[in-house]
Design a protein around this motif. Structure first.
Motif, mmCIF file in Angstrom:
data_model
loop_
_atom_site.group_PDB
_atom_site.id
_atom_site.type_symbol
_atom_site.label_atom_id
_atom_site.label_comp_id
_atom_site.label_asym_id
_atom_site.label_seq_id
_atom_site.Cartn_x
_atom_site.Cartn_y
_atom_site.Cartn_z
ATOM 1 N N PHE A 156 -92.078 -39.841 -11.706
ATOM 2 C CA PHE A 156 -92.374 -39.876 -10.101
ATOM 3 C C PHE A 156 -91.734 -38.577 -9.547
ATOM 4 N N VAL A 157 -92.601 -37.575 -9.922
ATOM 5 C CA VAL A 157 -92.194 -36.043 -9.536
ATOM 6 C C VAL A 157 -93.662 -35.692 -8.739
ATOM 7 N N SER A 158 -93.249 -35.047 -7.750
ATOM 8 C CA SER A 158 -94.418 -34.389 -6.939
ATOM 9 C C SER A 158 -94.082 -33.063 -6.370
ATOM 10 N N GLY A 159 -95.268 -32.412 -5.811
ATOM 11 C CA GLY A 159 -94.963 -31.173 -5.219
ATOM 12 C C GLY A 159 -96.145 -30.924 -4.147
ATOM 13 N N GLU A 165 -98.538 -36.217 -3.661
ATOM 14 C CA GLU A 165 -98.509 -37.176 -4.524
ATOM 15 C C GLU A 165 -98.009 -36.868 -5.830
ATOM 16 N N PRO A 166 -97.370 -38.049 -6.740
ATOM 17 C CA PRO A 166 -96.899 -37.589 -8.095
ATOM 18 C C PRO A 166 -97.934 -37.218 -9.082
ATOM 19 N N PHE A 167 -97.501 -36.045 -9.873
ATOM 20 C CA PHE A 167 -98.299 -35.294 -10.793
ATOM 21 C C PHE A 167 -99.100 -36.391 -11.421
ATOM 22 N N SER A 168 -100.454 -36.203 -11.596
ATOM 23 C CA SER A 168 -101.141 -37.048 -12.611
ATOM 24 C C SER A 168 -102.659 -36.223 -12.715
ATOM 25 N N ASP A 180 -109.909 -26.929 -5.129
ATOM 26 C CA ASP A 180 -108.478 -26.493 -4.941
ATOM 27 C C ASP A 180 -108.032 -26.292 -6.116
ATOM 28 N N VAL A 181 -108.103 -25.072 -6.623
ATOM 29 C CA VAL A 181 -107.654 -24.738 -8.237
ATOM 30 C C VAL A 181 -106.153 -24.329 -8.306
ATOM 31 N N ALA A 182 -105.840 -23.947 -6.875
ATOM 32 C CA ALA A 182 -104.362 -23.201 -6.683
ATOM 33 C C ALA A 182 -103.388 -24.655 -6.576
ATOM 34 N N GLY A 183 -104.046 -25.716 -5.998
ATOM 35 C CA GLY A 183 -103.331 -27.090 -5.996
ATOM 36 C C GLY A 183 -103.327 -27.704 -7.547
ATOM 37 N N ALA A 184 -104.545 -27.510 -8.273
ATOM 38 C CA ALA A 184 -104.691 -28.017 -9.580
ATOM 39 C C ALA A 184 -103.492 -27.320 -10.545
ATOM 40 N N ALA A 185 -103.661 -26.114 -10.355
ATOM 41 C CA ALA A 185 -102.481 -25.200 -10.973
ATOM 42 C C ALA A 185 -101.208 -25.497 -10.840
ATOM 43 N N GLU A 186 -100.670 -26.002 -9.647
ATOM 44 C CA GLU A 186 -99.340 -26.412 -9.278
ATOM 45 C C GLU A 186 -99.000 -27.789 -10.158
ATOM 46 N N ILE A 187 -99.942 -28.441 -10.406
ATOM 47 C CA ILE A 187 -99.645 -29.773 -11.200
ATOM 48 C C ILE A 187 -99.556 -29.575 -12.802
#
Length: 315
Positions: A156-159, A165-168, A180-187
């Motif tokens: 249960f980690v998130s950014g 939301e938690p990484f998934s 949102d490829v920048a958001g995807a890259a964060e995960i």
């Protein structure tokens, strides 16, 4: 790193090991916590670490036609696992027959008889076996019977991506689909990547002064929303800054959705027939149809300029 396609590929003399099981599509930062801990545990015990995954995605067998868009093909996942220190990846063919294995049978046939598990590391929501009836609690009970430990890693980690939301993988697929490829890259912990062979297209980019690599993507690939992106085109180990177009090319009344990458400031590239990868760094603009070819050319020049700036800033 060893790669096994099915239980029969596991060496006959394979000894005890530390195992983690899952689809691990994308090998995102949450997955990296589990796999990383499995590798640590293996090193502590002086044993190899094995990742068990499945092909095709279990949902396609359980609910035909529901195969999710994939964030990474199996060979890419194996590369990422190797970077994390994994010693072997076992890809189990997920068939209707296999889907009917009870949780107890799965433990006995895979973890005990073949991999001789000494420890199993999973996330808290891990489910397995027929109708996903097996839980981490059941796995721990089986471990007491068969002499393996079970360790649960808190995921249960998130950014900032996805509103915290938690990484998934599900969230990552949604962000990719939204562009949102920048958001995807964060995960993911790296840019989202699309792979495939360069094929001949209509060659309009070449006629307009922007020759592109038309990438025939792999089946079930998670492709970003239609638009223009900044990123990189990977060819034979070289990463070239690129302006990337995703969409149907409405300027010319296209109907087929394509991924095309223009290698910025590169001349004379011959890429037909080569397997390439495209990394998506940032969204530049949405897909559009312009009033004239001249207006399109102005927009393309601005796209390349913006992509160059974004890539330089990232570097």
């Amino acid at each position: 790193m060893q790669r096994w396609r099915g239980l029969e590929d596991i060496p006959q003399d394979w000894g005890r090991s530390v195992v983690t099981i899952g689809s691990y599509d994308g090998v995102h930062r949450g997955h990296q916590l589990i796999v990383g801990r499995a590798v640590e545990r293996a090193r502590e015990l002086g044993l190899p670490c094995v990742v068990v995954t499945f092909d095709p995605h279990p949902s396609e067998v359980v609910r035909p036609g529901s195969h999710p868009p994939l964030l990474a093909p199996h060979h890419r996942r194996a590369e990422l696992m190797a970077d994390l220190g994994v010693d072997a990846v076992l890809i189990l063919p997920f068939t209707t027959e296999f889907s009917r294995l009870t949780p107890a049978d799965f433990v006995a046939k895979v973890l005990v008889d073949k991999l001789h598990a000494k420890a199993v590391v999973e996330g808290p929501n891990f489910r397995f076996g027929y109708k996903a009836a097996g839980t981490v609690d059941f796995l721990a009970e089986q471990g007491a019977t068969y002499d393996f430990d079970v360790e649960v890693v808190d995921l249960f980690v998130s950014g900032a991506a996805g509103g915290g939301e938690p990484f998934s993988s599900t969230l990552t697929r949604r962000l990719v689909a939204e562009g949102d490829v920048a958001g995807a890259a964060e995960i993911l912990g790296r840019p989202h990547r699309v792979e495939g062979v360069v094929v001949r297209g209509a060659q309009r980019g070449r006629e307009l002064g922007y020759p592109t690599a038309n990438v025939e993507t792999l089946p079930h690939t998670a492709i970003p929303a239609d638009g223009v992106y900044a990123g990189w085109l990977h060819v034979d180990g070289e990463a070239m800054p690129a302006a990337i177009s995703v969409g149907t090319n409405p300027q010319f009344d296209g109907t087929e959705r394509t991924v095309e990458a223009y290698a910025i400031d590169r001349v004379g590239l011959e890429l037909y027939g080569l397997h390439v990868a495209v990394d998506f760094l940032a969204f530049v603009r949405g897909q559009a149809k312009f009033d004239s070819i001249d207006a399109l050319l102005v927009a393309m020049a601005d796209d390349v300029k913006r992509a160059r700036e974004l890539i330089a800033a990232a570097s």
